[in-house]
Every structure is written in C-alpha cells, then in structure tokens.
Design a protein around this motif. Structure first.
Motif, PDB file in Angstrom:
ATOM      1  N   ALA A  26      24.083  70.989 132.145  1.00 30.33           N
ATOM      2  CA  ALA A  26      24.360  72.425 132.271  1.00 30.33           C
ATOM      3  C   ALA A  26      23.331  73.254 131.508  1.00 30.33           C
ATOM      4  CB  ALA A  26      25.768  72.742 131.775  1.00 30.33           C
ATOM      5  N   GLU A  27      22.906  72.776 130.356  1.00 31.22           N
ATOM      6  CA  GLU A  27      21.912  73.510 129.567  1.00 31.22           C
ATOM      7  C   GLU A  27      20.547  73.516 130.257  1.00 31.22           C
ATOM      8  OE1 GLU A  27      23.568  73.046 125.031  1.00 31.22           O
ATOM      9  OE2 GLU A  27      22.719  71.277 126.008  1.00 31.22           O
ATOM     10  N   LEU A  28      20.160  72.380 130.837  1.00 28.47           N
ATOM     11  CA  LEU A  28      18.900  72.351 131.584  1.00 28.47           C
ATOM     12  C   LEU A  28      18.988  73.248 132.806  1.00 28.47           C
ATOM     13  CD1 LEU A  28      16.060  71.432 132.220  1.00 28.47           C
ATOM     14  CD2 LEU A  28      17.027  69.324 133.206  1.00 28.47           C
ATOM     15  N   ALA A  29      20.113  73.201 133.489  1.00 27.85           N
ATOM     16  CA  ALA A  29      20.298  74.045 134.677  1.00 27.85           C
ATOM     17  C   ALA A  29      20.171  75.520 134.303  1.00 27.85           C
ATOM     18  CB  ALA A  29      21.661  73.773 135.310  1.00 27.85           C
ATOM     19  N   ARG A  30      20.794  75.902 133.228  1.00 29.14           N
ATOM     20  CA  ARG A  30      20.728  77.302 132.797  1.00 29.14           C
ATOM     21  C   ARG A  30      19.303  77.697 132.422  1.00 29.14           C
ATOM     22  NH1 ARG A  30      23.657  79.302 127.525  1.00 29.14           N
ATOM     23  NH2 ARG A  30      23.445  77.084 127.286  1.00 29.14           N
ATOM     24  N   ALA A  31      18.605  76.819 131.709  1.00 24.60           N
ATOM     25  CA  ALA A  31      17.231  77.116 131.302  1.00 24.60           C
ATOM     26  C   ALA A  31      16.300  77.224 132.500  1.00 24.60           C
ATOM     27  CB  ALA A  31      16.718  76.036 130.345  1.00 24.60           C
ATOM     28  N   ALA A  32      16.603  76.479 133.565  1.00 22.92           N
ATOM     29  CA  ALA A  32      15.759  76.481 134.765  1.00 22.92           C
ATOM     30  C   ALA A  32      16.232  77.478 135.810  1.00 22.92           C
ATOM     31  CB  ALA A  32      15.738  75.079 135.378  1.00 22.92           C
ATOM     32  N   GLY A  33      17.378  78.107 135.582  1.00 17.50           N
ATOM     33  CA  GLY A  33      17.909  79.062 136.554  1.00 17.50           C
ATOM     34  C   GLY A  33      18.485  78.375 137.785  1.00 17.50           C
ATOM     35  N   LEU A  34      19.051  77.188 137.573  1.00 12.16           N
ATOM     36  CA  LEU A  34      19.602  76.406 138.671  1.00 12.16           C
ATOM     37  C   LEU A  34      21.081  76.125 138.455  1.00 12.16           C
ATOM     38  CD1 LEU A  34      16.736  73.760 138.821  1.00 12.16           C
ATOM     39  CD2 LEU A  34      17.113  75.616 140.461  1.00 12.16           C
ATOM     40  N   HIS A  35      21.706  75.538 139.442  1.00 15.16           N
ATOM     41  CA  HIS A  35      23.090  75.096 139.330  1.00 15.16           C
ATOM     42  C   HIS A  35      23.096  73.690 138.741  1.00 15.16           C
ATOM     43  CE1 HIS A  35      27.166  73.949 140.444  1.00 15.16           C
ATOM     44  NE2 HIS A  35      27.401  75.236 140.592  1.00 15.16           N
ATOM     45  N   THR A  36      24.124  73.362 137.988  1.00 18.75           N
ATOM     46  CA  THR A  36      24.246  72.035 137.389  1.00 18.75           C
ATOM     47  C   THR A  36      24.178  70.931 138.440  1.00 18.75           C
ATOM     48  OG1 THR A  36      25.576  72.976 135.615  1.00 18.75           O
ATOM     49  CG2 THR A  36      25.673  70.607 135.873  1.00 18.75           C
ATOM     50  N   LYS A  37      24.720  71.186 139.624  1.00 22.88           N
ATOM     51  CA  LYS A  37      24.694  70.180 140.687  1.00 22.88           C
ATOM     52  C   LYS A  37      23.260  69.830 141.084  1.00 22.88           C
ATOM     53  CE  LYS A  37      29.183  71.175 142.718  1.00 22.88           C
ATOM     54  NZ  LYS A  37      29.907  71.562 143.928  1.00 22.88           N
ATOM     55  N   SER A  38      22.355  70.773 140.977  1.00 26.08           N
ATOM     56  CA  SER A  38      20.954  70.511 141.303  1.00 26.08           C
ATOM     57  C   SER A  38      20.338  69.537 140.301  1.00 26.08           C
ATOM     58  CB  SER A  38      20.163  71.815 141.334  1.00 26.08           C
ATOM     59  OG  SER A  38      18.852  71.592 141.750  1.00 26.08           O
ATOM     60  N   VAL A  39      20.614  69.744 139.018  1.00 24.86           N
ATOM     61  CA  VAL A  39      20.107  68.832 137.987  1.00 24.86           C
ATOM     62  C   VAL A  39      20.683  67.434 138.217  1.00 24.86           C
ATOM     63  CG1 VAL A  39      20.037  68.318 135.515  1.00 24.86           C
ATOM     64  CG2 VAL A  39      19.813  70.687 136.299  1.00 24.86           C
ATOM     65  N   SER A  40      21.968  67.362 138.454  1.00 24.51           N
ATOM     66  CA  SER A  40      22.626  66.081 138.696  1.00 24.51           C
ATOM     67  C   SER A  40      22.029  65.373 139.911  1.00 24.51           C
ATOM     68  CB  SER A  40      24.125  66.305 138.899  1.00 24.51           C
ATOM     69  OG  SER A  40      24.762  65.104 139.247  1.00 24.51           O
ATOM     70  N   TYR A  41      21.809  66.111 140.981  1.00 22.86           N
ATOM     71  CA  TYR A  41      21.246  65.554 142.208  1.00 22.86           C
ATOM     72  C   TYR A  41      19.905  64.883 141.939  1.00 22.86           C
ATOM     73  CZ  TYR A  41      18.992  65.348 146.772  1.00 22.86           C
ATOM     74  OH  TYR A  41      18.320  64.922 147.884  1.00 22.86           O
ATOM     75  N   TRP A  42      19.006  65.592 141.259  1.00 20.49           N
ATOM     76  CA  TRP A  42      17.664  65.054 141.031  1.00 20.49           C
ATOM     77  C   TRP A  42      17.661  63.938 139.995  1.00 20.49           C
ATOM     78  CZ3 TRP A  42      14.414  65.553 144.657  1.00 20.49           C
ATOM     79  CH2 TRP A  42      14.435  66.682 145.488  1.00 20.49           C
ATOM     80  N   GLU A  43      18.527  64.010 139.003  1.00 23.47           N
ATOM     81  CA  GLU A  43      18.587  62.941 138.002  1.00 23.47           C
ATOM     82  C   GLU A  43      19.098  61.633 138.600  1.00 23.47           C
ATOM     83  OE1 GLU A  43      20.622  63.963 134.414  1.00 23.47           O
ATOM     84  OE2 GLU A  43      18.991  65.259 133.732  1.00 23.47           O
ATOM     85  N   ARG A  44      19.934  61.699 139.599  1.00 18.07           N
ATOM     86  CA  ARG A  44      20.464  60.486 140.230  1.00 18.07           C
ATOM     87  C   ARG A  44      19.385  59.728 140.999  1.00 18.07           C
ATOM     88  NH1 ARG A  44      24.741  63.855 141.674  1.00 18.07           N
ATOM     89  NH2 ARG A  44      24.099  63.781 143.852  1.00 18.07           N
ATOM     90  N   ARG A  45      18.270  60.336 141.286  1.00 18.26           N
ATOM     91  CA  ARG A  45      17.164  59.672 141.973  1.00 18.26           C
ATOM     92  C   ARG A  45      16.312  58.946 140.931  1.00 18.26           C
ATOM     93  NH1 ARG A  45      20.587  62.030 144.466  1.00 18.26           N
ATOM     94  NH2 ARG A  45      20.423  62.183 146.702  1.00 18.26           N
TER      95      ARG A  45
END
Length: 93
Positions: A26-45
């Motif tokens: 959530a903190e990375l998503a906020r810093a990047a201006g993205l939704h938490t689901k986006s961070v989760s999606y890319w980290e799972r790869r």
C-alpha cells in the motif's frame, strides 16, 4: 529532457526493493500513485519479465527514496533518504 529510470525486470526485484525500504504494498502504491492491486499484480510475476507504465512509476517512487535497480540488483544509493511517512501526501496538485 527526461532522465533514465531503471525499472525492475522481475517481480522479485520489485519485492526486494520495497522490502529494503520497509514499505508495504500500500505504501509503494501510494508513493507511485497506483492502486495496491497493481503493486500486487506485478510483484506476483516473480520469474517473468515485467514492464509498462505502472512498473516505471513504481521504479520512480523507489528511486526517489534512494533505491536504484541495476542488472537485477537493488542498490541503496541514498541511505539518508527520508523514510516514507504514513501521512505523506503523494497526490499531484
């Protein structure tokens, strides 16, 4: 002129960079201006090549806080970079 921002090549690099800063997704998503689901999606790869606009935004946010991704390694280049505060506002005016 735009400067070069090195982006992670795999999700595990993104996870490692985030963990080095002690950030949640959530903190990375906020810093990047993205939704938490986006961070989760890319980290799972973890083993697949990743890229695109969202990955670039996350790399910019990580670099702004002292991390650089080079050849699959996460390097802390500014150890005195300010930690992300839970009250920081990353919204664009």
């Amino acid at each position: 002129m735009r400067r070069l921002v090195r982006t992670p090549r795999k999700g595990r690099e993104l996870q490692a960079a985030r963990a080095l800063l002690g950030w949640t997704q959530a903190e990375l998503a906020r810093a990047a201006g993205l939704h938490t689901k986006s961070v989760s999606y890319w980290e799972r790869r973890t083993e697949q090549r990743i890229g695109g606009h969202a990955v670039h935004l996350m790399a910019e946010a990580l670099e702004a806080h002292g991390l650089v991704l080079i050849d699959g390694c996460v390097i802390l280049v500014k150890p005195s970079a300010p930690a992300l505060s839970r009250t920081d506002n990353f919204a664009t005016p």
